[in-house]
Design an enzyme around this catalytic site. Structure first.
Site, short mmCIF file in Angstrom:
data_model
loop_
_atom_site.label_atom_id
_atom_site.label_comp_id
_atom_site.label_asym_id
_atom_site.label_seq_id
_atom_site.Cartn_x
_atom_site.Cartn_y
_atom_site.Cartn_z
N GLY A 36 0.82 -1.21 0.00
CA GLY A 36 0.00 0.00 0.00
C GLY A 36 0.86 1.26 0.00
O GLY A 36 2.04 1.21 -0.33
N HIS A 39 2.49 4.64 -4.92
CA HIS A 39 3.08 5.79 -5.61
C HIS A 39 3.33 5.40 -7.06
O HIS A 39 2.91 4.32 -7.51
CB HIS A 39 4.36 6.23 -4.90
CG HIS A 39 5.34 5.12 -4.64
ND1 HIS A 39 5.92 4.37 -5.65
CD2 HIS A 39 5.84 4.61 -3.48
CE1 HIS A 39 6.73 3.48 -5.13
NE2 HIS A 39 6.70 3.58 -3.82
N HIS A 42 4.62 1.88 -7.86
CA HIS A 42 3.59 0.84 -7.88
C HIS A 42 2.72 0.96 -9.14
O HIS A 42 2.35 -0.04 -9.75
CB HIS A 42 2.68 0.97 -6.65
CG HIS A 42 3.39 0.85 -5.33
ND1 HIS A 42 3.56 1.91 -4.48
CD2 HIS A 42 3.98 -0.20 -4.72
CE1 HIS A 42 4.20 1.53 -3.39
NE2 HIS A 42 4.48 0.24 -3.50
N LYS A 154 13.62 -2.23 -7.76
CA LYS A 154 13.98 -1.47 -6.56
C LYS A 154 14.35 -2.41 -5.41
O LYS A 154 15.29 -2.17 -4.66
CB LYS A 154 12.78 -0.60 -6.19
CG LYS A 154 12.72 -0.11 -4.78
CD LYS A 154 13.30 1.27 -4.67
CE LYS A 154 13.39 1.75 -3.25
NZ LYS A 154 12.26 1.39 -2.42
N GLN A 158 14.98 -8.99 -3.02
CA GLN A 158 13.67 -9.65 -2.91
C GLN A 158 13.38 -10.45 -4.17
O GLN A 158 12.88 -11.59 -4.11
CB GLN A 158 12.62 -8.57 -2.69
CG GLN A 158 11.19 -9.01 -2.83
CD GLN A 158 10.24 -7.90 -2.39
OE1 GLN A 158 10.10 -7.64 -1.20
NE2 GLN A 158 9.59 -7.26 -3.33
N ARG A 192 8.53 4.95 2.07
CA ARG A 192 9.19 5.47 3.27
C ARG A 192 9.77 6.88 3.07
O ARG A 192 10.21 7.49 4.05
CB ARG A 192 10.31 4.51 3.72
CG ARG A 192 9.77 3.19 4.26
CD ARG A 192 10.86 2.35 4.91
NE ARG A 192 10.30 1.26 5.70
CZ ARG A 192 10.18 0.00 5.26
NH1 ARG A 192 10.56 -0.31 4.03
NH2 ARG A 192 9.67 -0.93 6.04
#
Ligand code: AMP
Length: 285
Positions: A36, A39, A42, A154, A158, A192
């Site tokens: 969520g 920005h 996403h 980014k 991951q 963040r």
């Protein structure tokens, strides 16, 4: 756009969408997993999913198991209504926004660990982080049954972890990696970034500056990872509010340090800017 709150509803959505075109047409399902606070980064993932899939679900779930005890889980930005508007504007068909109890039933004791890789880079300074990520993404894949799942470069480590998980579990989902979206001055978009004060925001540019500098040095033929990493550290040393966590050149698949930087090598940095931890990276060309 449908709002789905339970795994059962998400699974029902996915199954009904897949069969909606009849047996002759292949109806690809795309999933964009997010926490969520959406920005433009996403949004680019949702657009990429829209371009390739007949049906697109965006998951919005701030996953507690990927936060350490002293991290920002409680204060992580949450903006569900604005997120739904953004997702709908980009053409998402469904939002999957389960509760914590839905994703982790009382007594939940099952986790996915990608051994070895999960203690590299962010996994070294955030123990348990990638275990939380792998576990929640596996659960999201079970719920949404996506053919394609879209992730940002980014979070390059991951991506490595999830590709390993998909290969090891032979999951029928392909991981698609999308480019990093940046502010005009280079700072990678991140949920963040809202934590940054004006001074921190200025000094946070050091991350993308370091990334560009390392790209330029590598393009000029510098191959020594120690020399490249040191050059990055010097950039951070000039910014008093920035403290480097790691600046490393690694193999993007294994996350192991490389002996010589080569095309395809991942240069990844993480740094604390004040109390905010930011990451950035590049894949050397
Ligand atoms: P998050 O909500 O931060 O967990 O991120 C959800 C997805 O968006 C992840 O796959 C991220 O890599 C991706 N993402 C986050 N920031 C960016 C960005 N600046 N550009 C592209 N993708 C991003």
């Amino acid at each position: 756009m449908e709002i789905l709150r339970t795994v059962a509803d998400c699974l029902r959505w996915s199954r009904s969408r897949r069969s909606s075109g009849g047996e002759e047409t292949s109806q690809l399902i795309g999933l964009v997993p997010t926490m969520g606070a959406l920005h433009a980064g996403h949004a680019s993932l949702i657009r990429a999913a829209r371009a390739r899939c007949a049906h697109v679900a965006v998951s919005i779930f701030v996953n507690p198991t990927q936060f350490g005890p002293n991290e920002d889980y409680a204060r992580y930005p949450r903006s569900f209504d604005a997120d739904c508007a953004l997702a709908q504007g980009e053409g998402a068909d469904a939002i999957f926004a389960p509760s914590v109890e839905e994703m982790y039933p009382p007594g939940a004791a099952t986790f996915v660990e990608v051994e070895g890789l999960d203690s590299r880079l962010d996994g070294a300074s955030r123990p348990g982080h990638f275990r939380g990520v792998a576990t929640v993404v596996a659960k999201l894949f079970i719920a949404a049954q996506p053919d394609l799942a879209f992730f940002g470069q980014k979070d390059a480590a991951q991506v490595s972890i999830l590709r390993r998980m998909v290969a090891d579990l032979r999951l029928p989902t392909e991981i698609i990696v999308c480019p990093i979206i940046r502010e005009p001055d280079g700072l990678a978009l991140s949920s963040r970034n809202v934590y940054l004060s004006a001074d921190e925001r200025r000094q946070a540019r050091a991350l993308s500056r370091a990334v560009r500098w390392i790209e330029a040095m590598a393009a000029k033929g510098e191959r020594n990872p120690a020399v490249l990493a040191e050059a990055a550290r010097q950039i951070f040393a000039a910014e008093p509010l920035v403290r480097v966590d790691y600046a490393e050149l690694v193999d993007w698949a294994t996350l192991e340090p490389v002996e010589s930087a080569a095309p395809g090598t991942l240069f990844a940095v993480a740094a604390w800017v004040g109390t905010t931890r930011l990451i950035d990276n590049t894949i050397l060309g």
